[in-house]
Design an enzyme around this catalytic site. Structure first.
Site, mmCIF file in Angstrom:
data_model
loop_
_atom_site.group_PDB
_atom_site.id
_atom_site.type_symbol
_atom_site.label_atom_id
_atom_site.label_comp_id
_atom_site.label_asym_id
_atom_site.label_seq_id
_atom_site.Cartn_x
_atom_site.Cartn_y
_atom_site.Cartn_z
ATOM 1 N N GLU A 173 -5.562 7.599 -2.507
ATOM 2 C CA GLU A 173 -5.490 6.140 -2.272
ATOM 3 C C GLU A 173 -5.606 5.525 -3.407
ATOM 4 O O GLU A 173 -5.754 4.147 -3.196
ATOM 5 C CB GLU A 173 -6.547 5.918 -1.128
ATOM 6 C CG GLU A 173 -6.107 6.676 0.173
ATOM 7 C CD GLU A 173 -4.928 6.321 0.939
ATOM 8 O OE1 GLU A 173 -4.354 5.321 0.789
ATOM 9 O OE2 GLU A 173 -4.250 7.250 1.631
ATOM 10 N N GLY B 158 -5.128 14.777 8.095
ATOM 11 C CA GLY B 158 -5.710 15.496 7.035
ATOM 12 C C GLY B 158 -6.977 15.081 6.733
ATOM 13 O O GLY B 158 -7.572 15.358 5.643
ATOM 14 N N TYR B 159 -7.623 14.010 7.449
ATOM 15 C CA TYR B 159 -8.731 13.314 6.853
ATOM 16 C C TYR B 159 -9.990 14.065 7.515
ATOM 17 O O TYR B 159 -11.191 13.400 7.397
ATOM 18 C CB TYR B 159 -8.904 12.024 7.554
ATOM 19 C CG TYR B 159 -7.993 11.114 6.466
ATOM 20 C CD1 TYR B 159 -8.462 10.500 5.271
ATOM 21 C CD2 TYR B 159 -6.740 10.975 6.633
ATOM 22 C CE1 TYR B 159 -7.612 9.815 4.392
ATOM 23 C CE2 TYR B 159 -5.745 10.075 5.879
ATOM 24 C CZ TYR B 159 -6.304 9.655 4.650
ATOM 25 O OH TYR B 159 -5.506 8.836 3.760
ATOM 26 N N HIS C 84 -6.843 10.324 12.535
ATOM 27 C CA HIS C 84 -6.943 10.644 10.972
ATOM 28 C C HIS C 84 -7.790 12.106 10.941
ATOM 29 O O HIS C 84 -7.465 12.891 9.982
ATOM 30 C CB HIS C 84 -7.800 9.648 10.338
ATOM 31 C CG HIS C 84 -7.107 8.484 9.859
ATOM 32 N ND1 HIS C 84 -6.640 7.481 11.035
ATOM 33 C CD2 HIS C 84 -6.526 8.112 8.934
ATOM 34 C CE1 HIS C 84 -6.013 6.722 10.163
ATOM 35 N NE2 HIS C 84 -5.985 6.887 8.873
ATOM 36 N N ILE C 85 -8.817 12.267 11.613
ATOM 37 C CA ILE C 85 -9.687 13.346 11.500
ATOM 38 C C ILE C 85 -9.408 14.395 12.466
ATOM 39 O O ILE C 85 -9.906 15.492 12.113
ATOM 40 C CB ILE C 85 -11.107 13.027 11.459
ATOM 41 C CG1 ILE C 85 -11.670 12.500 12.738
ATOM 42 C CG2 ILE C 85 -11.531 11.820 10.513
ATOM 43 C CD1 ILE C 85 -13.221 12.563 12.913
ATOM 44 N N PHE C 86 -8.788 14.197 13.520
ATOM 45 C CA PHE C 86 -8.410 15.271 14.450
ATOM 46 C C PHE C 86 -7.030 15.776 14.466
ATOM 47 O O PHE C 86 -6.641 16.560 15.148
ATOM 48 C CB PHE C 86 -9.094 15.110 15.895
ATOM 49 C CG PHE C 86 -10.416 14.682 16.077
ATOM 50 C CD1 PHE C 86 -11.338 15.823 15.632
ATOM 51 C CD2 PHE C 86 -10.906 13.476 16.326
ATOM 52 C CE1 PHE C 86 -12.667 15.573 15.438
ATOM 53 C CE2 PHE C 86 -12.400 13.279 16.430
ATOM 54 C CZ PHE C 86 -13.164 14.380 16.036
ATOM 55 N N HIS D 183 0.924 -1.352 -0.008
ATOM 56 C CA HIS D 183 -0.102 0.136 -0.034
ATOM 57 C C HIS D 183 0.922 1.056 0.070
ATOM 58 O O HIS D 183 0.811 2.108 -1.080
ATOM 59 C CB HIS D 183 -0.801 0.098 1.382
ATOM 60 C CG HIS D 183 -1.724 1.048 1.345
ATOM 61 N ND1 HIS D 183 -3.190 1.254 0.932
ATOM 62 C CD2 HIS D 183 -1.531 2.456 1.710
ATOM 63 C CE1 HIS D 183 -3.688 2.377 1.543
ATOM 64 N NE2 HIS D 183 -2.600 3.002 1.784
ATOM 65 N N GLU D 184 1.706 1.490 0.966
ATOM 66 C CA GLU D 184 2.588 2.629 1.151
ATOM 67 C C GLU D 184 3.517 2.527 -0.183
ATOM 68 O O GLU D 184 3.728 3.672 -0.545
ATOM 69 C CB GLU D 184 3.413 2.412 2.347
ATOM 70 C CG GLU D 184 2.642 2.444 3.623
ATOM 71 C CD GLU D 184 1.694 3.641 3.686
ATOM 72 O OE1 GLU D 184 1.653 4.596 3.099
ATOM 73 O OE2 GLU D 184 0.296 3.321 4.332
ATOM 74 N N HIS E 105 1.856 4.630 -2.890
ATOM 75 C CA HIS E 105 1.768 6.076 -2.837
ATOM 76 C C HIS E 105 3.320 6.227 -3.060
ATOM 77 O O HIS E 105 3.245 7.498 -4.136
ATOM 78 C CB HIS E 105 1.818 6.318 -1.434
ATOM 79 C CG HIS E 105 0.352 6.370 -0.573
ATOM 80 N ND1 HIS E 105 -0.594 6.796 -1.246
ATOM 81 C CD2 HIS E 105 -0.194 5.566 0.482
ATOM 82 C CE1 HIS E 105 -1.769 6.661 -0.435
ATOM 83 N NE2 HIS E 105 -1.468 5.910 0.420
#
Ligand code: ZN
Length: 693
Positions: A506, A613-614, A608-610, A476-477, A480
């Site tokens: 992604e 950047g998600y 992720h969200i806090f 996966h990485e 990217h």
């Protein structure tokens, strides 16, 4: 006085020379210099590419070079001293970035460039960079003046601090818990790899004589310890203890993230309103591939409908299985991993642990490199020693084209180091591809990537033996990394993953995961680390069969996180009657089969969200998975063992998705690869939720 190594501004980071003491003076000096340069540029900006975009890019790259190294070290070599230094300069950096993004003269010059006669002569990549700059300036509050502008900047500053604090508190809370086991009864069921890791953790914590055989064993909330413990420990009471510690991380006392979450959501809401959006989700989507909240909700609902009944059925099957094995209690959260691992291993007759010996890191790398040679015609070779590293386990590699010309490089930092390294896995850019002029000669600066994993480290003299899911993470990485490294765009503003819409990012990473299931790829790398024996065929059949084991549950889990994220950023009213946990529980009623415990504080570690950047973008995983599954389906339709077809489709993928990066809208990039818009069908087929017709 020798130069501060953080100010060199080009080339590979001199990790061996950089110390924490360089951070504050280095960044302070850099910001002073950049401030002067920016002011000069603002005096009379010429609305042309070379008079405006290039000098600005140069300025930004100097900041990104220095600040990027510090952020990198925060993730992989965190320490109290570094954190303090980072915290000292971060406000000034944020302020400078705000000033840059909100520069009225530059904004006007960009607008003028977009309306000038020169516009038509720009390449699509250049146009996208200018358009994105204008949009980002507008989203950064360029249109604001006076008090509103001051307020906006104060929000940005506070948000940056909150996100760092959130992340640090998760690290600290993760470190704060440990469970030391001392008796054979307490370690019942635990596999040798976990016992080795736990004994190593105990030694690091001061139990000098800890051994895998005799203990003591220290279980932590770091994933390679926590995950296997819940899967294998037969001690239901200890599983409950560890599970409860995990879900309550950073939710009380000094490390309580709940107040931070509330404040973050409140500030994001205020920010989006200042910019004229009805919610933070609308603001977030303004720069994404998905057109609006409704489109995202439509996709999530389509996937939810297909996966919910499957999830319910999977849980019923699991309960029945546990009962058949003599479990008399109702299944609780801390039982799910345990029983599903047993059910899975009985159904498919293997455990994650049995496969580890077939996946030593070096062979997995050989397999991965062989695959990209086959499909993308590139050659990867070790280049250790050509770059300074931040830890002895870090490797360095070169990527070459079929003419043996170097086209990119990457670092690989494979192992988990809970005391100083952030959890999870990620790819980050170290150097972007660009056309540069050095000593009067125009040349291409090659891209360099950081690949970070957190897999099981080598223990007791054995190589790092990977679980199959760690193998998937590495692929996966690497996906990217490929997009960063195989870009052909020469403008750093759109090369590699730069300027790629977040919800399309992604695509290459999830695309690469599919190859872990491809016969020739898998057999090319899965060989026993002691005797070289190839993975027996029956294991391959079982890996394939188990791929979709509980896939409804897995899909629902991602939909749950995505929906909670979207709701918190679209409809949630901070300070209102409903708390963030109420929101989560309300959404859980539709998106989970076994609702979270009332005290479940997962949101407090939802970095992720806090802290990432998600925010209002977690859905991106599923959005991009639609794209990646459909892209992989192009290879499947031609036949994965049809070499010539794989080569030509691979070339097309490389020349579109990997090469074009952010130089075109992702829908255009996708269509240029696939010849049509994306379809959800391949994702549902891959997940086993609908059958191919
Ligand atoms: Zn990813």
């Amino acid at each position: 006085m020798t130069q501060n190594p953080l100010l060199i501004g080009k080339g590979l980071p001199p990790f061996a020379d950089i110390t924490t003491d360089h951070v504050v003076p280095g960044i302070t000096q850099l910001l002073e210099e950049l401030e002067t340069t920016l002011s000069q540029l603002e005096e009379n900006p010429e609305p042309t590419w070379s008079g405006l975009v290039e000098p600005l890019q140069e300025l930004q790259e100097r900041l990104v070079w220095s600040w990027g190294i510090i952020n990198h070290l925060m993730g992989v070599k965190n320490s109290p001293e570094l954190r303090e230094a980072h915290q000292t300069v971060q406000p000034q950096v944020v302020q400078f970035i705000n000033r840059l993004n909100q520069s009225q003269p530059l904004y006007k010059a960009f607008k003028a460039l977009a309306e000038s006669p020169d516009w038509d002569s720009l390449e699509p990549a250049q146009k996208r960079i200018v358009e994105a700059t204008i949009r980002d300036a507008e989203l950064s509050g360029v249109g604001l003046t006076g008090e509103i502008c001051d307020r906006f900047n104060a929000i940005e500053l506070e948000l940056a601090e909150l996100s760092t604090q959130f992340s640090n508190q998760v690290i600290d809370a993760t470190k704060a818990f440990s469970l030391t086991l001392t008796t054979p009864e307490e370690i019942d069921g635990l596999p040798p790899s976990l016992l080795s890791l736990a004994a190593q953790a105990a030694r690091e914590a001061g139990e000098e004589n800890a051994t895998p055989e005799n203990g003591p064993w220290r279980i932590t909330l770091d994933f390679p310890s926590f995950g296997p413990f819940l899967k294998y420990s037969t001690r239901r009471d200890l599983r409950e203890t560890v599970y409860r510690a995990y879900i309550s991380r950073a939710s009380e006392g000094e490390l309580n993230n709940f107040p931070l979450i509330e404040r973050i959501l409140e500030l994001r809401k205020e920010k989006s309103e200042i910019l004229g959006f009805s919610s933070y989700a609308e603001l977030s989507l303004a720069s994404k591939m998905a057109p609006d909240v409704a489109a995202v909700e439509e996709l999530l609902e389509e996937l939810r409908t297909v996966s919910y009944d499957a999830g319910v059925q999977e849980f019923e099957d699991l309960k029945a299985y546990a009962k058949s094995q003599g479990e008399t209690a109702d299944l609780k959260h801390w039982d799910i991993s345990f029983w599903s691992e047993r059910q899975r291993s009985e159904k498919f007759a293997y455990t994650d642990e049995e496969l580890r010996p077939y996946f030593p890191l070096n062979q997995v790398l050989d397999g991965l490199f062989g695959l990209v040679r086959r499909i993308f015609n590139i050659t990867i070779t070790p280049a250790d020693g050509l770059a300074q590293i931040w830890h002895p386990d870090v490797r360095y590699f070169q990527v070459a084209d079929n003419q043996e010309n170097a086209i990119a490089y990457f670092y690989l930092d494979p192992y988990s180091r809970p005391a100083e390294k952030r959890g999870g896995a990620w790819m980050a850019d170290c150097i972007n591809r660009a056309k540069i002029i050095e000593d009067g000669i125009t040349k291409i600066r090659l891209p360099v990537a950081y690949l970070q994993c957190n897999q099981t480290p080598p223990v007791d003299g054995k190589p790092s033996l990977m679980t199959f899911s760690e193998v998937e993470t590495l692929f996966h990485e690497f996906g990217h990394g490929l997009q960063h490294m195989l870009t052909t765009v020469d403008y750093p503003g759109a090369s590699g993953i730069n300027n790629v819409e977040w919800d399309a990012v992604e695509l290459p990473s999830q695309f690469m995961e599919n190859w872990c299931y491809d016969r020739s790829t898998l057999f090319g790398m899965a060989k026993h680390y002691e005797n070289g024996e190839t993975l027996p065929e029956h294991y391959y059949q079982k890996i394939l069969a188990s791929r979709n084991y509980m896939s409804g549950t897995a899909m629902l889990r991602q939909i749950h996180f995505s929906s909670v994220d979207l709701e918190l950023h679209h409809r949630y009213q901070p300070g209102g009657k409903e708390t963030v946990n109420d929101v989560r529980q309300r959404i859980a009623a539709q998106t989970t089969v076994l609702p979270p415990l009332p005290e479940d504080a997962f949101l407090c570690s939802f970095g992720h969200i806090f802290a990432g950047g998600y925010a209002a973008g977690y859905y991106s995983y599923k959005w991009a998975e639609v794209l990646s599954a459909d892209a992989f389906a192009a290879f499947e339709e031609a036949g994965l063992d049809n070499d010539s077809a794989v080569v030509s489709i691979g070339e097309k993928f490389r020349n579109t998705v990997l090469a074009l990066g952010g130089s075109l809208h992702p829908m255009e990039v996708f269509k240029s690869f696939r010849g049509r818009e994306p379809s959800t069908k391949p994702l549902l087929i891959h997940s086993g939720l609908v059958t191919a017709s």
